[in-house]
Write a protein that holds these residues in place. Structure first.
Motif: not given
Length: 320
Positions: A266-278
């Motif tokens: 349910y969450t866009p990939d670009e948002i998840n990518s930013a959290f993967r950086d965390q």
């Protein structure tokens, strides 16, 4: 005569089960489905229809409710080799042993790891409930009280007695079962938005993937949210579902405009990518606590600590 709660080896002969008092009232079809792992559901219902399953030497229908002490005779039945039940390995057993938060009065509370399905099926050969049945062979009854998504970690209730299952599920239907979650929402959660009421409808895509959407024709659904901590680009929330719909917290957060971090559905990939950086490698949704009562009136209030990998993400966000 066998009274084991596990199936005999593939291609074996007649099996006998003596029904313990704890299972009195359970339907014969559900009794067999729980014990004949690897046997197709259609095959089990076929032998019931043909009268090949006998209870106390008599034929019964699928809806027959067992009594304590009943003797169940199952005809020779062959399991497909590829459907043979999976066995919980030592690493999973040790992980679950250390994840037991409560074990009293016929109730288990388990801090389920993320990535472990609550039950087998749909390509999953071994789930939490199957593993627990193998770990507690002395318990003739072991059933999920409720469910958690595979990617969600945290406290889940498992009944070891039928009376406990029925009692807590009645609390669940009456809205008396307390469940609280911790979730990391992307973005800035709107101030003052403490309740989300939005009807939810399940859809199945052509690929077979199940999705839930806010839809006027869906089932009424309510979630209470509370801001716990604000970060740059994220908000840590506590969430209490008033209703118990599939993916409810995840879709209600998305509806507000703050989808959950790490949610591949349910969450866009670009948002998840930013959290993967965390450092986030999974859905940030955790069942943090459960509250209920046992049939004897004892109150149960169990907290499940946040897993280290999620604590590490919060620590990274606090440094930003």
């Amino acid at each position: 005569m066998s009274t084991d709660q596990s199936p005999s080896p593939q291609g074996s002969g007649v099996q006998f089960f003596t029904v313990p008092e704890e299972l009195a009232g359970q339907r014969i079809d559900n009794f067999l489905l729980a014990r004949l792992k690897g046997v197709p559901r259609s095959r089990i219902y076929r032998i019931l229809r043909k009268g090949e399953v006998r209870v106390n030497k008599g034929r019964v229908k699928a809806e027959y409710r067992l009594q304590g002490g009943d003797l169940v005779r199952v005809p020779p039945i062959r399991m497909a080799e590829e459907s043979a039940p999976a066995v919980a390995g030592d690493s999973l057993r040790k992980a679950l042993e250390s994840a037991i938060l409560y074990d009293e009065g016929g109730l288990l509370v388990v801090n389920k790891p993320a990535g472990l399905a609550v039950h087998g099926g749909s390509g999953v050969r071994l789930g939490l409930i199957e593993a627990l049945r193998q770990m507690y062979p002395e318990s003739p009854f072991m059933e999920l009280v409720h469910r958690l998504d595979r990617d969600t970690s945290g406290a889940i209730l498992v009944a070891r007695k039928r009376a406990v299952l029925l009692h807590i599920q009645s609390e669940l239907r009456a809205g008396k079962l307390g469940k609280s979650y911790l979730a990391l929402a992307a973005g800035k959660w709107p101030r003052g938005r403490k309740i989300v009421e939005a009807p939810l409808k399940k859809n199945t895509l052509k690929s077979g993937e199940r999705m839930v959407v806010v839809d006027g024709e869906g089932k009424p659904s309510t979630t209470r949210f509370q801001v716990e901590e604000r970060f740059n680009g994220a908000t840590l929330m506590s969430a209490e579902p008033v209703t118990g719909r599939t993916h409810q917290i995840r879709v209600h957060a998305q509806f507000v405009g703050c989808p959950l971090a790490g949610d591949a559905k349910y969450t866009p990939d670009e948002i998840n990518s930013a959290f993967r950086d965390q450092g986030l490698k999974r859905l940030f949704l955790h069942s943090a606590g459960v509250r209920c009562t046992l049939p004897d009136g004892r109150k149960v209030d169990v907290k499940a600590p946040l897993p280290p990998e999620l604590e590490a993400v919060l620590a990274n966000l606090r440094r930003d």
